[in-house]
Motif scaffolding. Structure first.
Motif, mmCIF file in Angstrom:
data_model
loop_
_atom_site.group_PDB
_atom_site.id
_atom_site.type_symbol
_atom_site.label_atom_id
_atom_site.label_comp_id
_atom_site.label_asym_id
_atom_site.label_seq_id
_atom_site.Cartn_x
_atom_site.Cartn_y
_atom_site.Cartn_z
ATOM 1 N N ILE A 1 1.029 -1.089 -0.192
ATOM 2 C CA ILE A 1 0.310 -0.166 -0.009
ATOM 3 C C ILE A 1 0.676 1.371 0.094
ATOM 4 C CG2 ILE A 1 -1.842 0.989 1.156
ATOM 5 C CD1 ILE A 1 -2.994 -1.434 2.506
ATOM 6 N N GLU A 2 1.626 1.039 0.287
ATOM 7 C CA GLU A 2 2.499 2.361 0.937
ATOM 8 C C GLU A 2 3.388 2.469 -0.558
ATOM 9 O OE1 GLU A 2 5.714 4.089 3.856
ATOM 10 O OE2 GLU A 2 5.762 2.290 4.050
ATOM 11 N N ALA A 3 4.092 1.288 -1.176
ATOM 12 C CA ALA A 3 5.000 2.021 -2.340
ATOM 13 C C ALA A 3 3.104 2.156 -3.443
ATOM 14 C CB ALA A 3 4.579 -0.106 -2.744
ATOM 15 N N GLU A 4 2.302 2.901 -2.972
ATOM 16 C CA GLU A 4 1.305 3.349 -4.214
ATOM 17 C C GLU A 4 1.598 4.536 -3.643
ATOM 18 O OE1 GLU A 4 -0.421 2.207 -6.548
ATOM 19 O OE2 GLU A 4 0.342 0.219 -6.027
ATOM 20 N N LYS A 5 1.982 5.118 -2.898
ATOM 21 C CA LYS A 5 2.648 6.265 -2.485
ATOM 22 C C LYS A 5 1.148 7.547 -2.157
ATOM 23 C CE LYS A 5 7.168 7.104 -4.642
ATOM 24 N NZ LYS A 5 7.974 6.599 -3.544
ATOM 25 N N PRO A 6 0.274 6.704 -2.117
ATOM 26 C CA PRO A 6 -0.538 7.479 -1.193
ATOM 27 C C PRO A 6 -0.756 8.368 0.057
ATOM 28 C CG PRO A 6 -1.180 5.519 -0.100
ATOM 29 C CD PRO A 6 0.273 5.578 -0.484
ATOM 30 N N ASP A 7 -1.581 9.779 -0.207
ATOM 31 C CA ASP A 7 -1.505 10.740 0.494
ATOM 32 C C ASP A 7 -1.712 11.197 1.658
ATOM 33 O OD1 ASP A 7 -0.711 12.715 -1.534
ATOM 34 O OD2 ASP A 7 -2.731 13.050 -2.208
ATOM 35 N N ILE A 8 -2.923 10.154 1.994
ATOM 36 C CA ILE A 8 -3.546 9.594 3.339
ATOM 37 C C ILE A 8 -4.271 8.007 3.605
ATOM 38 C CG2 ILE A 8 -5.911 9.922 2.673
ATOM 39 C CD1 ILE A 8 -5.683 11.113 5.166
ATOM 40 N N LEU A 9 -3.575 7.476 4.850
ATOM 41 C CA LEU A 9 -4.388 5.843 4.617
ATOM 42 C C LEU A 9 -5.593 5.900 5.896
ATOM 43 C CD1 LEU A 9 -4.082 2.879 3.958
ATOM 44 C CD2 LEU A 9 -2.656 2.903 6.091
ATOM 45 N N LEU A 10 -6.751 5.314 4.922
ATOM 46 C CA LEU A 10 -7.835 5.145 6.017
ATOM 47 C C LEU A 10 -8.327 4.074 5.987
ATOM 48 C CD1 LEU A 10 -9.990 7.733 3.338
ATOM 49 C CD2 LEU A 10 -8.367 8.668 5.656
ATOM 50 N N ILE A 11 -8.263 3.299 7.175
ATOM 51 C CA ILE A 11 -8.410 2.404 7.905
ATOM 52 C C ILE A 11 -10.654 1.867 8.184
ATOM 53 C CG2 ILE A 11 -8.363 0.141 9.706
ATOM 54 C CD1 ILE A 11 -5.376 1.685 9.577
ATOM 55 N N GLY A 12 -11.022 1.658 7.806
ATOM 56 C CA GLY A 12 -12.826 0.987 8.335
ATOM 57 C C GLY A 12 -13.193 0.098 8.551
ATOM 58 N N GLY A 13 -12.659 0.531 10.051
ATOM 59 C CA GLY A 13 -13.112 -1.360 11.045
ATOM 60 C C GLY A 13 -13.021 -2.157 10.570
ATOM 61 N N ASP A 14 -12.414 -3.099 11.589
ATOM 62 C CA ASP A 14 -12.006 -4.861 12.227
ATOM 63 C C ASP A 14 -11.097 -4.379 11.564
ATOM 64 O OD1 ASP A 14 -15.310 -5.165 13.058
ATOM 65 O OD2 ASP A 14 -15.445 -6.432 11.427
ATOM 66 N N PHE A 15 -10.479 -3.635 12.074
ATOM 67 C CA PHE A 15 -8.819 -3.966 12.437
ATOM 68 C C PHE A 15 -8.304 -5.254 12.603
ATOM 69 C CE2 PHE A 15 -4.084 -2.951 13.808
ATOM 70 C CZ PHE A 15 -3.601 -2.305 12.945
ATOM 71 N N VAL A 16 -9.098 -5.299 14.106
ATOM 72 C CA VAL A 16 -8.392 -6.815 15.243
ATOM 73 C C VAL A 16 -10.025 -7.560 14.946
ATOM 74 C CG1 VAL A 16 -6.744 -5.671 16.003
ATOM 75 C CG2 VAL A 16 -9.369 -5.515 17.000
ATOM 76 N N ASP A 17 -10.031 -9.186 15.474
ATOM 77 C CA ASP A 17 -10.810 -9.892 15.639
ATOM 78 C C ASP A 17 -11.073 -9.824 17.086
ATOM 79 O OD1 ASP A 17 -12.175 -12.642 15.018
ATOM 80 O OD2 ASP A 17 -11.751 -11.576 13.512
ATOM 81 N N ASP A 18 -12.205 -10.982 17.285
ATOM 82 C CA ASP A 18 -12.360 -11.313 18.999
ATOM 83 C C ASP A 18 -11.559 -11.380 19.366
ATOM 84 O OD1 ASP A 18 -14.881 -9.827 18.847
ATOM 85 O OD2 ASP A 18 -15.269 -10.911 16.893
ATOM 86 N N TRP A 19 -10.597 -13.013 18.276
ATOM 87 C CA TRP A 19 -9.139 -13.018 18.856
ATOM 88 C C TRP A 19 -8.504 -13.203 18.530
ATOM 89 C CZ3 TRP A 19 -14.479 -15.089 16.224
ATOM 90 C CH2 TRP A 19 -15.305 -15.894 17.779
ATOM 91 N N SER A 20 -8.053 -12.258 18.094
ATOM 92 C CA SER A 20 -7.029 -11.608 17.602
ATOM 93 C C SER A 20 -5.520 -11.591 19.053
ATOM 94 C CB SER A 20 -6.445 -10.124 16.961
ATOM 95 O OG SER A 20 -7.537 -10.124 15.774
ATOM 96 N N LYS A 21 -4.323 -12.191 18.796
ATOM 97 C CA LYS A 21 -3.655 -11.565 19.924
ATOM 98 C C LYS A 21 -2.783 -10.381 20.346
ATOM 99 C CE LYS A 21 -3.973 -15.716 20.559
ATOM 100 N NZ LYS A 21 -4.885 -15.874 22.071
ATOM 101 N N ARG A 22 -2.216 -10.320 21.408
ATOM 102 C CA ARG A 22 -1.974 -8.563 21.208
ATOM 103 C C ARG A 22 -1.029 -8.657 20.468
ATOM 104 N NH1 ARG A 22 -2.221 -4.473 25.456
ATOM 105 N NH2 ARG A 22 -0.078 -3.496 25.610
ATOM 106 N N GLU A 23 0.242 -9.249 20.642
ATOM 107 C CA GLU A 23 1.839 -9.550 20.460
ATOM 108 C C GLU A 23 1.223 -9.068 18.567
ATOM 109 O OE1 GLU A 23 4.094 -12.708 19.564
ATOM 110 O OE2 GLU A 23 1.956 -14.182 20.135
ATOM 111 N N ASP A 24 -0.253 -9.401 18.295
ATOM 112 C CA ASP A 24 -0.464 -9.116 16.804
ATOM 113 C C ASP A 24 -0.350 -7.955 16.247
ATOM 114 O OD1 ASP A 24 0.963 -11.419 15.578
ATOM 115 O OD2 ASP A 24 -0.541 -12.896 16.013
#
Length: 374
Positions: free
Chosen positions: A165-188
């Motif tokens: 994504i960074e290689a596309e050289k966007p001006d801004i990065l937008l994250i639309g939710g569900d970045f993590v899951d109910d069972w994601s681990k803290r270290e990840d």
């Protein structure tokens, strides 16, 4: 909730009836016919054992929910090719000693789910070019949703996708939710946030919560507050019914998730903003199009649907009013809407109705809609 009851009920009926049907159908393979002879009852028992063994192996190699997906696809193809074979037999008046229904169903299942696995695990780029009558000049925005860290890929895997994504050289990065899951681990999730903090987007990284981010459905080793804190430490802007004017050129407005009863109406959220500026809205679930199209919003970015995941669920969700759109672009009034299929998945390993993706949106001043949705 009633939609999930219908889905779970349909799955239960499919598993029950499908087990009976497949047990009978599998018993028609040549090897089982030779072993069991004319004893139909024995062929059905042996067929059931084969079905049960296959399900257990799939569950052991993947998970129970993915084994159910494999089972339902197998059942669907057995039914489809069974109907085709019946029609052909009626037309030609001849049968065949080869059990074509079974062999074609197995082949179709393998090919379909192999493609579904590839579509889920290999992230593609999806581009849109939008125009607006407002004076924004040009803006290149990157957007993704539904990373469900730890499900499809861990923190290091996310970092590798972020490099693309960074290689596309966007001006801004937008994250639309569900970045993590109910069972994601803290270290990840910490590794993923650190990767975001090391990026160089001129206007930064902006994020809204999805329905899984709060972690209400399972125990995990971090809280929603931990998520907010680690994101802030890494320079990620967490938006919960807030708006920010960026560079004097455009607004980013981030909505709380639809599941949060405290969230503001879109009109109230955007009230007081300068309507001459471009207004970009992050809303995890695409389920408020009528109100958003009547508001001052110029562009609404959403995820949540996973693009419908499996054919034809995208159309079913629309019919049941689960969301306003399963995937892609549309324009209502003066508002552009984009729904992404998500950069990853949650518990499933297959996407047969769509592909995993990140989104690049190029916005420029001009006649609205003249290049929309490319």
């Amino acid at each position: 909730m009633h939609v999930w009851v219908l889905i779970l009920g349909a799955v239960f009926l499919g598993l029950t009836g499908g087990t009976v049907y497949l047990s009978c159908a599998v018993g028609r393979f040549g090897l089982l016919r030779q072993l069991c002879g004319d004893r139909t009852w024995l062929r059905r028992i042996m067929g059931f054992c084969v079905v049960l063994l296959g399900f257990c192996l799939a569950a052991r190699m993947t998970s129970v929910i993915n084994a159910i997906i494999i089972f339902l696809h197998t059942l669907a193809f057995f039914l489809i090719f069974g109907l085709i074979m019946r029609i052909l037999k009626k037309i030609t008046g001849r049968g065949s000693r080869i059990f074509w229904q079974g062999w074609l169903a197995v082949l179709a299942t393998v090919l379909t789910l192999a493609w579904g696995y590839y579509s889920c695990m290999h992230v593609m780029k999806k581009e849109y070019r939008l125009t607006t009558g407002k004076e924004i000049g040009s803006l290149r925005a990157a957007f993704f949703a539904d990373s469900h860290i730890g499900a499809t890929f861990d923190g290091d895997g996310f970092a590798r996708e972020l490099e693309k994504i960074e290689a596309e050289k966007p001006d801004i990065l937008l994250i639309g939710g569900d970045f993590v899951d109910d069972w994601s681990k803290r270290e990840d999730f910490v590794r993923a946030c650190e990767a975001l903090g090391q990026t160089n987007f001129p206007y930064g990284v902006w994020y809204v919560f999805g329905n899984h981010d709060a972690g209400n459905m399972a125990d995990r080793d971090f809280s929603a507050e931990d998520l907010r804190s680690v994101m802030a430490e890494n320079g990620i802007h967490v938006m919960e019914d807030t708006c920010e004017l960026i560079d004097g050129r455009f607004y980013v407005a981030g909505r709380k998730d639809k599941s949060d009863r405290s969230r503001k109406e879109i009109g109230n959220l955007l009230n007081g903003l300068d309507p001459s500026k471009y207004i970009l809205v992050l809303d995890h679930q695409p389920h408020d199009y009528a109100a958003e199209a009547d508001s001052a919003a110029d562009l609404v970015l959403s995820g949540h649907t996973h693009g419908g995941q499996f054919f034809p669920f995208g159309y079913v969700g629309k019919l049941l009013n689960t969301y306003d759109r399963a995937y892609g672009y549309e324009r209502r009034n003066n508002t552009d809407f984009i729904v992404s299929s998500g950069i990853a998945d949650w518990a499933l390993l297959f996407k047969t109705g769509t592909r995993s993706e990140y989104v690049i949106v190029d916005i420029r001043s001009g006649h609205p809609g003249e290049e929309a949705g490319n």
